[in-house]
Design a protein around this motif. Structure first.
Motif, short mmCIF file in Angstrom:
data_model
loop_
_atom_site.label_atom_id
_atom_site.label_comp_id
_atom_site.label_asym_id
_atom_site.label_seq_id
_atom_site.Cartn_x
_atom_site.Cartn_y
_atom_site.Cartn_z
N VAL A 88 74.28 54.58 -1.82
CA VAL A 88 73.49 54.15 -3.30
C VAL A 88 73.79 53.10 -3.83
CG1 VAL A 88 72.16 56.35 -2.55
CG2 VAL A 88 74.35 56.35 -4.32
N ILE A 89 74.79 52.52 -3.91
CA ILE A 89 75.29 51.00 -4.52
C ILE A 89 75.70 50.52 -3.13
CG2 ILE A 89 75.50 52.24 -7.16
CD1 ILE A 89 78.23 51.79 -6.39
N SER A 90 75.57 49.02 -3.29
CA SER A 90 76.08 48.50 -2.60
C SER A 90 77.10 47.61 -2.96
CB SER A 90 75.00 47.15 -2.79
OG SER A 90 75.88 45.83 -1.85
N HIS A 91 78.07 47.01 -2.14
CA HIS A 91 79.44 46.45 -2.60
C HIS A 91 78.91 45.16 -2.46
CE1 HIS A 91 78.40 46.04 1.96
NE2 HIS A 91 79.74 44.87 1.75
N ALA A 92 78.51 44.06 -1.97
CA ALA A 92 78.18 43.59 -1.52
C ALA A 92 77.16 41.85 -2.36
CB ALA A 92 76.70 42.61 0.01
N THR A 93 76.67 42.63 -3.60
CA THR A 93 76.21 42.41 -4.79
C THR A 93 76.69 42.17 -5.87
OG1 THR A 93 73.92 41.42 -5.61
CG2 THR A 93 74.48 43.60 -4.68
N ASN A 94 76.67 41.52 -6.76
CA ASN A 94 77.35 41.05 -8.14
C ASN A 94 76.13 41.98 -9.49
OD1 ASN A 94 80.62 40.79 -8.69
ND2 ASN A 94 78.88 37.96 -7.91
N ILE A 95 75.25 42.55 -9.10
CA ILE A 95 74.34 42.71 -9.46
C ILE A 95 74.62 44.38 -9.73
CG2 ILE A 95 71.35 44.12 -9.69
CD1 ILE A 95 71.50 41.12 -8.70
N VAL A 96 74.40 44.94 -10.90
CA VAL A 96 75.25 46.64 -11.21
C VAL A 96 73.84 46.97 -11.28
CG1 VAL A 96 75.82 48.19 -12.61
CG2 VAL A 96 77.16 45.97 -12.45
N GLU A 97 73.41 48.19 -10.46
CA GLU A 97 72.42 49.12 -9.59
C GLU A 97 72.24 50.34 -10.97
OE1 GLU A 97 74.25 47.97 -6.12
OE2 GLU A 97 74.78 48.62 -7.85
N ASN A 132 78.74 39.39 3.54
CA ASN A 132 77.38 39.30 1.87
C ASN A 132 76.87 37.68 2.75
OD1 ASN A 132 79.39 38.51 1.13
ND2 ASN A 132 79.03 38.25 -0.87
N GLY A 133 76.27 38.33 4.10
CA GLY A 133 75.23 36.94 4.84
C GLY A 133 73.72 37.41 4.58
N PRO A 134 73.20 36.90 5.73
CA PRO A 134 72.22 37.32 6.14
C PRO A 134 72.03 38.25 6.95
CG PRO A 134 72.47 34.36 6.53
CD PRO A 134 73.49 35.10 6.25
N HIS A 135 72.77 38.88 8.09
CA HIS A 135 72.69 39.96 8.82
C HIS A 135 71.22 40.26 9.32
CE1 HIS A 135 76.05 42.28 8.22
NE2 HIS A 135 76.16 41.58 6.93
N ALA A 136 70.70 39.23 10.02
CA ALA A 136 69.23 39.12 9.99
C ALA A 136 69.05 39.91 11.49
CB ALA A 136 68.71 37.28 10.34
N PHE A 137 70.33 39.86 12.01
CA PHE A 137 70.57 40.00 13.21
C PHE A 137 70.97 41.55 13.74
CE2 PHE A 137 69.56 35.82 13.61
CZ PHE A 137 68.74 35.55 14.22
N ASP A 138 71.33 42.64 12.20
CA ASP A 138 71.66 43.55 12.39
C ASP A 138 70.54 44.20 13.99
OD1 ASP A 138 73.44 42.50 11.02
OD2 ASP A 138 73.19 44.21 9.30
N VAL A 139 71.55 45.49 14.30
CA VAL A 139 70.71 46.95 15.14
C VAL A 139 70.32 47.64 14.53
CG1 VAL A 139 72.91 47.74 15.51
CG2 VAL A 139 70.75 48.23 17.68
N PRO A 140 68.84 47.93 14.26
CA PRO A 140 68.51 49.36 13.13
C PRO A 140 68.84 49.82 13.25
CG PRO A 140 66.77 48.02 15.13
CD PRO A 140 67.82 47.49 15.26
N LEU A 141 69.41 50.57 12.81
CA LEU A 141 69.61 51.93 12.24
C LEU A 141 68.92 53.67 13.37
CD1 LEU A 141 71.83 54.60 11.23
CD2 LEU A 141 70.07 54.80 9.62
N ASN A 160 71.31 47.76 0.48
CA ASN A 160 71.54 46.76 0.55
C ASN A 160 69.89 46.30 1.49
OD1 ASN A 160 71.48 45.99 3.67
ND2 ASN A 160 72.98 46.83 3.73
N PRO A 161 69.57 45.14 1.21
CA PRO A 161 68.34 45.03 1.84
C PRO A 161 67.36 44.72 2.88
CG PRO A 161 69.05 43.47 -0.53
CD PRO A 161 69.96 44.23 0.10
N ARG A 162 68.54 44.67 3.81
CA ARG A 162 68.51 44.64 5.30
C ARG A 162 68.50 46.17 5.41
NH1 ARG A 162 66.50 40.83 8.38
NH2 ARG A 162 66.35 41.82 10.17
N HIS A 163 69.14 47.32 5.45
CA HIS A 163 68.86 48.56 5.55
C HIS A 163 68.31 49.43 4.54
CE1 HIS A 163 71.31 47.22 9.14
NE2 HIS A 163 71.51 46.06 8.71
N ALA A 164 67.89 48.77 3.34
CA ALA A 164 67.62 49.95 2.30
C ALA A 164 66.74 51.23 3.05
CB ALA A 164 67.37 49.82 0.97
N HIS A 165 65.12 50.40 3.58
CA HIS A 165 63.78 51.02 3.87
C HIS A 165 64.49 52.21 5.05
CE1 HIS A 165 64.51 47.74 7.31
NE2 HIS A 165 64.38 48.88 8.40
N GLU A 166 65.97 52.40 5.72
CA GLU A 166 65.90 52.87 6.92
C GLU A 166 66.18 54.23 6.38
OE1 GLU A 166 67.70 49.65 10.02
OE2 GLU A 166 68.73 50.52 8.92
#
Length: 401
Positions: free
Chosen positions: A324-333, A269-278, A299-305
């Motif tokens: 459809v749920i993230s493992h990386a945040t304590n917010i419950v969807e 659960n870090g920035p992931h600012a340079f992930d390869v696009p799907l 997750n917010p880096r890939h949810a648009h894909e």
């Protein structure tokens, strides 16, 4: 795997948070301290049975053993099942080489202050100083996977749910020995296919036992941000393509309908600012000869894909398992958001071709969890409830009841 017929089925990526009593054993094992081997095996079997029961009671349709038997992490457990390899301290030159070190890539360079804190807190900094060396013929020992199969089957039997299905997650060739120094084989391709032959035995043992197999391959996407730059996108695709070929070799004879392929972008659960696009790797992913594809989509880096699937077409029978749920945040969807994500994709690829899943595992090792256990179960409950809402939208009230 079981298929959607009149509802959206649910599953997850596999790794779940270990119970404290099992973690105590793993600390002793990983620290090389004496421990009660019979006590560990009994604790492992009991823990797997309990976590299968919890998944079944939550309403998960396709459950796992939580990866409770894996030390080190989700990928490097394989070190204890392979011969022909050794681990030694990495040299300073190797630590600086993106193809040899497991250290961070562009994300680490862009956010050094964050990672200085994060890697210490997660314990990753302790594990970055080693290098795997392939110094002999790679061979596979089945004892541990047979134990895993037995424990999972026993857990499913105790759950006493005739509709419950089960899978075991195992590692892909690209992620098994990343950065290994090859001393025994003549070239990289020969080594990768020898590794694939060994891993095939693990995959086959699982499906022969009547379970489903999931191939985990976080390193395939993750290596992009470590390789590019200084290398080119074409260099990366050549690197990845060879590993996909090796994986398909390992999957030879494994029924597509009993197998699934999971990718993520490293999971932390870090920035992931340079992930390869799907969109840049989806063609490679779909070359893997399985029936189900699991990937991060919450997750917010890939949810648009999800838009990728508007133009990328699946073969008949192929199924997507988006997170459809993230493992990386304590917010419950919210279940309505979960349903929205499922329905949106189902309207593109068909309701029979989507299952509800998680972005990644909730614990990448016995000691590294992403959320609190109570939140993990709340998220899985939200997944199940969201799938019920999606079912009502896609099939109607009668089928959802």
């Amino acid at each position: 795997m079981p298929q959607n017929t009149d509802r959206i089925l649910t599953t997850h990526v596999g790794s779940l948070i270990r119970p404290p009593k099992l973690i105590e054993f793993w600390r002793a094992i990983e620290d090389g301290k004496p421990y009660d081997e019979a006590g560990f095996e009994a604790c492992l079997a009991e823990s797997v049975a309990e976590v299968v029961r919890q998944q079944a009671e939550t309403g998960i349709d396709i459950v796992s053993d939580g990866e409770f038997s894996k030390g080190v992490n989700w990928a490097f457990y394989i070190f204890k099942r392979l011969s022909g390899i050794t681990v030694r301290p990495a040299t300073a030159e190797e630590m600086a080489d993106p193809m040899a070190s497991m250290g961070g890539g562009r994300d680490h360079r862009a956010f050094p202050e964050f990672y200085a804190e994060y890697d210490t807190a997660t314990g990753l900094s302790k594990r970055l100083g080693n290098r795997v060396v392939v110094n002999g013929p790679i061979q596979y020992a089945k004892q541990q996977v047979l134990r895993d199969i037995q424990n999972l089957q026993a857990g499913v039997a105790k759950a006493n749910d005739k509709h419950l299905a089960a899978f075991l997650p195992v590692v892909a060739p690209a992620s098994a020995l990343p950065g290994a120094k090859i001393e025994h084989y003549k070239d990289e391709e020969t080594y990768l296919f020898a590794l694939a032959d060994a891993l095939h035995q693990e995959y086959k043992a699982i499906v022969d036992a009547g379970l489903y197999v999931q191939i985990d391959d976080a390193f395939l996407p993750y290596m992009y941000e470590r390789m590019v730059p200084p290398m080119s996108k074409a260099d990366y695709r050549r690197w990845a393509g060879l590993r996909i070929d090796a994986l398909n070799h390992a999957l030879a004879g494994i029924p597509e309908e009993r197998s699934r392929y999971h990718i993520c972008w490293g999971s932390w659960n870090g920035p992931h600012a340079f992930d390869v696009p799907l969109k840049d790797i989806v063609d490679l992913v779909l070359k893997v000869r399985v029936g189900h594809y699991s990937f991060e989509a919450a997750n917010p880096r890939h949810a648009h894909e999800w838009h990728v699937w508007e133009t990328v077409k699946l073969r008949p029978g192929q199924v997507l398992i988006p997170g459809v749920i993230s493992h990386a945040t304590n917010i419950v969807e919210h279940p309505e958001l979960v349903a929205e994500r499922i329905v949106r994709l189902a309207k593109i690829v068909g309701r029979e071709s989507v299952m509800g899943g998680t972005d990644c595992g909730f614990a990448q090792s016995p000691f590294a969890r992403r959320v609190h256990p109570s939140i993990m179960w709340a998220k899985l409950n939200s997944l199940v409830e969201g799938a019920r809402i999606a079912t009502q939208t896609l099939w109607g009230k009668r089928a959802a009841a």
